[in-house]
Design a protein around this motif. Structure first.
Motif, PDB file in Angstrom:
ATOM      1  N   UNK A  62      25.095  79.458 -83.825  1.00 20.95           N
ATOM      2  CA  UNK A  62      24.810  78.029 -83.961  1.00 20.95           C
ATOM      3  C   UNK A  62      25.678  77.219 -83.004  1.00 20.95           C
ATOM      4  N   UNK A  63      26.963  77.559 -82.925  1.00 22.12           N
ATOM      5  CA  UNK A  63      27.872  76.847 -82.021  1.00 22.12           C
ATOM      6  C   UNK A  63      27.447  77.030 -80.565  1.00 22.12           C
ATOM      7  N   UNK A  64      27.094  78.253 -80.205  1.00 19.80           N
ATOM      8  CA  UNK A  64      26.672  78.522 -78.825  1.00 19.80           C
ATOM      9  C   UNK A  64      25.419  77.719 -78.479  1.00 19.80           C
ATOM     10  N   UNK A  65      24.443  77.713 -79.387  1.00 25.93           N
ATOM     11  CA  UNK A  65      23.199  76.986 -79.129  1.00 25.93           C
ATOM     12  C   UNK A  65      23.452  75.492 -78.985  1.00 25.93           C
ATOM     13  N   UNK A  66      24.313  74.953 -79.833  1.00 30.14           N
ATOM     14  CA  UNK A  66      24.593  73.529 -79.750  1.00 30.14           C
ATOM     15  C   UNK A  66      25.429  73.177 -78.522  1.00 30.14           C
ATOM     16  N   UNK A  67      26.277  74.092 -78.081  1.00 31.56           N
ATOM     17  CA  UNK A  67      27.008  73.857 -76.836  1.00 31.56           C
ATOM     18  C   UNK A  67      26.055  73.858 -75.650  1.00 31.56           C
ATOM     19  N   UNK A  68      25.075  74.745 -75.671  1.00 31.05           N
ATOM     20  CA  UNK A  68      24.054  74.737 -74.621  1.00 31.05           C
ATOM     21  C   UNK A  68      23.283  73.427 -74.627  1.00 31.05           C
ATOM     22  N   UNK A  69      22.962  72.953 -75.823  1.00 24.21           N
ATOM     23  CA  UNK A  69      22.223  71.690 -75.948  1.00 24.21           C
ATOM     24  C   UNK A  69      23.045  70.531 -75.361  1.00 24.21           C
ATOM     25  N   UNK A 127      28.717  70.498 -95.908  1.00 22.73           N
ATOM     26  CA  UNK A 127      28.520  69.585 -94.799  1.00 22.73           C
ATOM     27  C   UNK A 127      29.372  69.938 -93.593  1.00 22.73           C
ATOM     28  N   UNK A 128      30.358  70.833 -93.779  1.00 20.50           N
ATOM     29  CA  UNK A 128      31.245  71.193 -92.673  1.00 20.50           C
ATOM     30  C   UNK A 128      30.480  71.866 -91.543  1.00 20.50           C
ATOM     31  N   UNK A 129      29.487  72.683 -91.889  1.00 15.49           N
ATOM     32  CA  UNK A 129      28.714  73.388 -90.855  1.00 15.49           C
ATOM     33  C   UNK A 129      27.979  72.405 -89.961  1.00 15.49           C
ATOM     34  N   UNK A 130      27.389  71.370 -90.590  1.00 18.79           N
ATOM     35  CA  UNK A 130      26.699  70.358 -89.792  1.00 18.79           C
ATOM     36  C   UNK A 130      27.685  69.634 -88.883  1.00 18.79           C
ATOM     37  N   UNK A 131      28.883  69.351 -89.400  1.00 19.07           N
ATOM     38  CA  UNK A 131      29.891  68.695 -88.582  1.00 19.07           C
ATOM     39  C   UNK A 131      30.309  69.546 -87.396  1.00 19.07           C
ATOM     40  N   UNK A 132      30.456  70.850 -87.634  1.00 15.66           N
ATOM     41  CA  UNK A 132      30.809  71.774 -86.551  1.00 15.66           C
ATOM     42  C   UNK A 132      29.710  71.811 -85.501  1.00 15.66           C
ATOM     43  N   UNK A 133      28.445  71.834 -85.956  1.00 10.59           N
ATOM     44  CA  UNK A 133      27.320  71.893 -85.020  1.00 10.59           C
ATOM     45  C   UNK A 133      27.264  70.653 -84.141  1.00 10.59           C
ATOM     46  N   UNK A 134      27.411  69.479 -84.768  1.00  9.73           N
ATOM     47  CA  UNK A 134      27.364  68.239 -83.998  1.00  9.73           C
ATOM     48  C   UNK A 134      28.544  68.143 -83.037  1.00  9.73           C
ATOM     49  N   UNK A 135      29.714  68.585 -83.490  1.00 12.21           N
ATOM     50  CA  UNK A 135      30.877  68.588 -82.617  1.00 12.21           C
ATOM     51  C   UNK A 135      30.718  69.545 -81.444  1.00 12.21           C
ATOM     52  N   UNK A 136      30.074  70.688 -81.703  1.00  9.94           N
ATOM     53  CA  UNK A 136      29.872  71.698 -80.651  1.00  9.94           C
ATOM     54  C   UNK A 136      28.981  71.169 -79.539  1.00  9.94           C
ATOM     55  N   UNK A 137      28.060  70.280 -79.857  1.00 12.16           N
ATOM     56  CA  UNK A 137      27.189  69.718 -78.819  1.00 12.16           C
ATOM     57  C   UNK A 137      27.860  68.547 -78.113  1.00 12.16           C
ATOM     58  N   UNK A 138      28.731  67.844 -78.803  1.00 12.96           N
ATOM     59  CA  UNK A 138      29.353  66.645 -78.227  1.00 12.96           C
ATOM     60  C   UNK A 138      30.401  66.994 -77.186  1.00 12.96           C
ATOM     61  N   UNK A 139      31.190  68.038 -77.443  1.00 12.49           N
ATOM     62  CA  UNK A 139      32.291  68.373 -76.528  1.00 12.49           C
ATOM     63  C   UNK A 139      31.796  68.698 -75.117  1.00 12.49           C
ATOM     64  N   UNK A 140      30.833  69.618 -74.933  1.00 10.86           N
ATOM     65  CA  UNK A 140      30.357  69.873 -73.558  1.00 10.86           C
ATOM     66  C   UNK A 140      29.619  68.682 -72.960  1.00 10.86           C
ATOM     67  N   UNK A 143      17.470  75.909 -77.248  1.00 11.18           N
ATOM     68  CA  UNK A 143      18.547  75.689 -78.214  1.00 11.18           C
ATOM     69  C   UNK A 143      17.998  75.230 -79.557  1.00 11.18           C
ATOM     70  N   UNK A 144      17.103  74.250 -79.530  1.00 13.55           N
ATOM     71  CA  UNK A 144      16.583  73.722 -80.791  1.00 13.55           C
ATOM     72  C   UNK A 144      15.636  74.708 -81.477  1.00 13.55           C
ATOM     73  N   UNK A 145      14.863  75.448 -80.697  1.00 16.48           N
ATOM     74  CA  UNK A 145      14.005  76.467 -81.294  1.00 16.48           C
ATOM     75  C   UNK A 145      14.841  77.563 -81.944  1.00 16.48           C
ATOM     76  N   UNK A 146      15.972  77.895 -81.305  1.00 15.76           N
ATOM     77  CA  UNK A 146      16.858  78.901 -81.894  1.00 15.76           C
ATOM     78  C   UNK A 146      17.410  78.459 -83.232  1.00 15.76           C
ATOM     79  N   UNK A 147      17.824  77.193 -83.320  1.00  6.87           N
ATOM     80  CA  UNK A 147      18.322  76.663 -84.589  1.00  6.87           C
ATOM     81  C   UNK A 147      17.197  76.624 -85.613  1.00  6.87           C
ATOM     82  N   UNK A 148      16.006  76.236 -85.162  1.00  9.90           N
ATOM     83  CA  UNK A 148      14.867  76.191 -86.066  1.00  9.90           C
ATOM     84  C   UNK A 148      14.546  77.552 -86.668  1.00  9.90           C
ATOM     85  N   UNK A 149      14.618  78.592 -85.849  1.00  5.02           N
ATOM     86  CA  UNK A 149      14.340  79.949 -86.345  1.00  5.02           C
ATOM     87  C   UNK A 149      15.381  80.356 -87.383  1.00  5.02           C
ATOM     88  N   UNK A 150      16.657  80.045 -87.125  1.00  7.47           N
ATOM     89  CA  UNK A 150      17.688  80.380 -88.108  1.00  7.47           C
ATOM     90  C   UNK A 150      17.428  79.686 -89.439  1.00  7.47           C
TER      91      UNK A 150
END
Length: 407
Positions: A109-116, A47-60, A91-98
């Motif tokens: 993943x972090x870069x895409x979520x920061x863009x989002x 679950x840490x990866x999901x937490x990192x992803x959500x945090x990466x989008x929240x900060x910017x 951003x979301x299409x990139x995550x979807x492809x992964x």
């Protein structure tokens, strides 16, 4: 007022474009919130990866909201919205492809979520200033209520659809769906016809940020409302964390707590339906009083009232908080000069989003013991802030324009 009049905003083509774009994107967002967590958990086992992803989008998102407000007042808002929808789609299409290929690159993943998150920061203030151009002033409250009601329905349905998609075709396709909803939203944004912006050659970013803050600071009904919104969201954040703890300690089940939370969402939809039919003459006053419906909900949950009583109280809290929000947004759009609306809205968005994590953290810190005390304290804070706001004449006396009032 006849019920069909509640849907008068749909008579205007520009609002139909706005509503369609908003609806598909907010639905996609509700799907992706669940699909992203489930997909990353399945792909990485952590679950840490999901937490990192959500945090990466929240900060910017938090970092750029005020700057996004400046740009929303500088350039045509529909172009900002369309551009940012395009970024969110990529951003979301990139995550979807992964997720579809089953290989998660954490850095990407972090870069895409920061863009989002950055795109969200520019999109939200810009979108707040659109309704005044898609419907006449006397239809703005109904238009905002329809948008808010759609968000509430998406909050209920989106996670269910996400669960079904993840269980059948997989989280990757769910994220891809979210990306495609932003493509649709961008298209609808480009169909909007908003007036061109007059260039301001002598302006700069710091000056415009200062102008926005000065308008907020010197307008009591704005800054007191934002202060109350901040306290309310801290309380709601703590409620989401410590509420289940209180329910467990008092012998409740996970199902009973889910019923309580569902009541909050249902109440929100009811609140918007009420505002489709009723347009108060003093919107900030009515909104402030409606917010006080949160207090009995917090207290009754803290005191372990019977489940049926909690459900009714929390549903009424949903009615109050959602109705207050719609009245607040409509008042901003009708009272704040258009050249400053996105800047002021950015402060509103910032003070709506930052407090929730604070409430989560507060709830997590004390959830081991004293959870009921936290809910009672949050009720007291909400009551004091709301009542203090009512001491300002502009909060009590600000009126809806005469042509906007429906008896």
């Amino acid at each position: 007022m006849k019920l069909k009049q509640a849907f008068t905003p749909f008579q205007y083509r520009q609002f139909r474009y706005q509503y369609a774009g908003f609806s598909v994107s907010v639905f996609g967002n509700m799907v992706s919130l669940v699909a992203l967590t489930l997909g990353l958990l399945e792909a990485t086992g952590s679950g840490a990866t999901a937490g990192i992803a959500l945090g990466a989008s929240t900060i910017p998102l938090m970092a750029f909201l005020l700057i996004g407000g400046v740009w929303g007042d500088r350039v045509p808002r529909h172009r900002v919205m369309a551009t940012m929808d395009g970024v969110r789609a990529l951003a979301q299409l990139g995550v979807g492809i992964m997720l579809l290929v089953g290989e998660i690159n954490l850095l990407l993943l972090i870069v895409l979520q920061m863009l989002f998150g950055t795109a969200q920061a520019f999109h939200l203030p810009a979108s707040s200033g659109v309704t005044g151009f898609t419907v006449p002033k006397d239809q703005m409250q109904r238009a905002n209520s329809l948008l808010s009601m759609t968000r509430g329905i998406a909050t209920i349905i989106g996670p269910l659809v996400a669960g079904a998609l993840v269980a059948t075709v997989g989280a990757g396709w769910a994220m891809t769906l979210d990306g495609l909803t932003f493509v649709c939203s961008a298209w609808f944004a480009l169909l909007l016809k908003l007036p061109p912006r007059e260039p301001q050659p002598d302006s700069n970013m710091l000056k415009e940020l200062g102008d926005g803050f000065r308008l907020v600071r010197t307008t009591p009904w704005i800054w007191t409302s934002i202060a109350v919104i901040t306290c309310t969201h801290i309380g709601l954040g703590a409620f989401m964390i410590v509420g289940p703890v209180v329910a467990r300690d008092q012998g409740g089940s996970a199902f009973s707590w889910s019923v309580v939370i569902a009541a909050l969402g249902v109440g929100g939809v009811v609140g918007d339906i009420l505002l489709l039919r009723y347009q108060p003459r003093r919107p900030i006053l009515v909104g402030r009083l409606a917010e006080l419906l949160l207090l009995p909900a917090l207290l009754l949950v803290a005191l372990g009232a019977p489940l049926a009583v909690q459900v009714v109280a929390v549903a009424l809290a949903g009615v109050g908080t959602t109705a207050s929000d719609s009245l607040w947004v409509t008042t901003l759009q009708s009272q704040v000069p258009d050249e400053s609306l996105s800047k002021v809205s950015s402060y509103d968005w910032l003070c709506s989003m930052v407090p929730r994590p604070i409430g989560y953290a507060l709830g997590a810190a004390v959830s081991v013991g004293g959870a009921a005390v936290v809910l009672c304290t949050m009720a007291l804070v909400a009551a004091v802030s709301g009542l203090a706001s009512l001491t300002y004449p502009s909060v009590r006396q600000l009126r809806t324009p005469a042509e906007s009032v429906t008896n």
